[in-house]
Design an enzyme around this catalytic site. Structure first.
Site, PDB file in Angstrom:
ATOM      1  N   GLU A  78      13.682 -42.878  51.107  1.00  0.00           N
ATOM      2  CA  GLU A  78      13.175 -42.159  52.561  1.00  0.00           C
ATOM      3  C   GLU A  78      13.748 -43.605  53.692  1.00  0.00           C
ATOM      4  O   GLU A  78      13.537 -42.976  55.212  1.00  0.00           O
ATOM      5  CB  GLU A  78      11.977 -42.189  52.740  1.00  0.00           C
ATOM      6  CG  GLU A  78      10.969 -41.280  51.648  1.00  0.00           C
ATOM      7  CD  GLU A  78      11.879 -39.973  52.261  1.00  0.00           C
ATOM      8  OE1 GLU A  78      12.388 -39.207  53.127  1.00  0.00           O
ATOM      9  OE2 GLU A  78      10.977 -38.454  51.992  1.00  0.00           O
ATOM     10  N   HIS A  97       4.910 -44.586  56.520  1.00  0.00           N
ATOM     11  CA  HIS A  97       4.757 -43.041  55.792  1.00  0.00           C
ATOM     12  C   HIS A  97       3.921 -43.252  54.959  1.00  0.00           C
ATOM     13  O   HIS A  97       3.940 -43.803  53.742  1.00  0.00           O
ATOM     14  CB  HIS A  97       6.451 -42.648  55.476  1.00  0.00           C
ATOM     15  CG  HIS A  97       6.384 -40.980  54.084  1.00  0.00           C
ATOM     16  ND1 HIS A  97       5.748 -40.554  54.735  1.00  0.00           N
ATOM     17  CD2 HIS A  97       6.811 -40.816  53.336  1.00  0.00           C
ATOM     18  CE1 HIS A  97       5.504 -39.367  54.215  1.00  0.00           C
ATOM     19  NE2 HIS A  97       6.482 -39.840  52.769  1.00  0.00           N
ATOM     20  N   HIS A  99       1.217 -40.710  51.691  1.00  0.00           N
ATOM     21  CA  HIS A  99       0.473 -39.712  51.145  1.00  0.00           C
ATOM     22  C   HIS A  99      -0.691 -39.350  51.077  1.00  0.00           C
ATOM     23  O   HIS A  99      -1.258 -38.927  50.041  1.00  0.00           O
ATOM     24  CB  HIS A  99       1.267 -39.833  50.107  1.00  0.00           C
ATOM     25  CG  HIS A  99       2.794 -39.548  49.812  1.00  0.00           C
ATOM     26  ND1 HIS A  99       3.493 -39.397  48.873  1.00  0.00           N
ATOM     27  CD2 HIS A  99       3.708 -39.407  50.859  1.00  0.00           C
ATOM     28  CE1 HIS A  99       4.390 -39.586  49.169  1.00  0.00           C
ATOM     29  NE2 HIS A  99       5.201 -39.138  50.166  1.00  0.00           N
ATOM     30  N   HIS A 160       3.995 -32.233  51.617  1.00  0.00           N
ATOM     31  CA  HIS A 160       4.923 -33.999  51.755  1.00  0.00           C
ATOM     32  C   HIS A 160       3.303 -35.283  51.790  1.00  0.00           C
ATOM     33  O   HIS A 160       3.086 -35.681  51.057  1.00  0.00           O
ATOM     34  CB  HIS A 160       6.015 -34.188  52.661  1.00  0.00           C
ATOM     35  CG  HIS A 160       6.650 -35.303  51.557  1.00  0.00           C
ATOM     36  ND1 HIS A 160       7.789 -35.306  51.795  1.00  0.00           N
ATOM     37  CD2 HIS A 160       6.735 -36.682  51.642  1.00  0.00           C
ATOM     38  CE1 HIS A 160       8.304 -36.781  51.994  1.00  0.00           C
ATOM     39  NE2 HIS A 160       7.324 -37.325  51.491  1.00  0.00           N
TER      40      HIS A 160
HETATM   41 ZN   LIG Z   1       6.890 -39.349  50.822  1.00  0.00          ZN
END
Ligand SMILES: [Zn+2]
Length: 212
Positions: A78, A97, A99, A160
């Site tokens: 990413e 980032h 999850h 996501h």
């Molecule tokens: Zn991700």
């Protein structure tokens, strides 16, 4: 020792913190920070177990183009999203980032996190919007996320996860932690019969107190 050692230490510390807080599972999620010159990014490696991660696994890349400057591993897949955020949202020095389960559940359900908690106003700057879906690892994902982050310090990412930014990595990390907390509380409130948004009057008063 390299000129990037300090930056890598900060990155690794915050990465372990995020992992310990359950903000991502397996090898998912990624963090980065931008150096003082705004030209180099320290970023977590691609698909590498957090339990084994050391300073040597952190990758330094060019903020423009993503070429590896230092490090033996591949940068997170990413990296384009991280680079797009630094490019498009001035003043950003840290990107987290995640999850995490509740924030990702809401992102999968296509929801946003409305302003139901005072922390959300203080730390995120308003409700938490949802960035539309973009294929992982692409410039397109970077573009939709960066666009959404122009008006907020954090957003959900459709199907996501979520991302938080800050003037420092520590600030981005704190915001990421608050997103998951707000998502969890909002989710539970929905199960408890529904969430009541803060009134415009109360929000106005709080904004005044915050000096906005
Ligand atoms: Zn991700």
């Amino acid at each position: 020792m390299s000129m990037f050692t300090r930056m890598k230490e900060t990155l690794l510390e915050n990465t372990f913190l995020a992992y310990k807080r359950g903000l991502f599972a397996g090898t998912s999620g990624n963090l980065s920070c931008l150096d003082e010159t705004g030209t180099k990014i320290a970023i977590t490696p691609s698909s590498y177990p957090y339990e084994k991660m050391t300073l040597d696994d952190i990758v330094i890349i060019e903020a423009i183009g993503g070429a590896v400057v230092e490090g033996k591993r591949k940068p997170s897949s990413e990296w384009r999203m991280h680079a797009a955020i630094y490019r498009e949202v001035p003043g950003t020095r840290g990107v987290v980032h995640i999850h995490s389960p509740y924030a990702t559940a809401l992102a999968v359900a296509g929801k946003t996190i409305p302003l139901v908690l005072i922390e959300t106003l203080v730390y995120i700057g308003g409700d938490v919007p949802l960035a539309e879906f973009g294929l992982p690892g692409t410039e397109e994902l970077g573009a939709v996320v960066a666009k959404t982050l122009k008006s907020r310090n954090a957003c959900l990412m459709a199907n996501h996860g979520a991302v938080a930014i800050g003037e420092s990595l520590e600030q981005a990390m704190l915001r990421a932690t608050y997103i998951e907390d707000a998502a969890k509380i909002y989710f539970l409130a929905l199960q408890a019969g529904g969430a009541v948004a803060l009134s415009d009057k109360d929000l106005e008063a709080m904004r005044k107190n915050l000096g906005n």
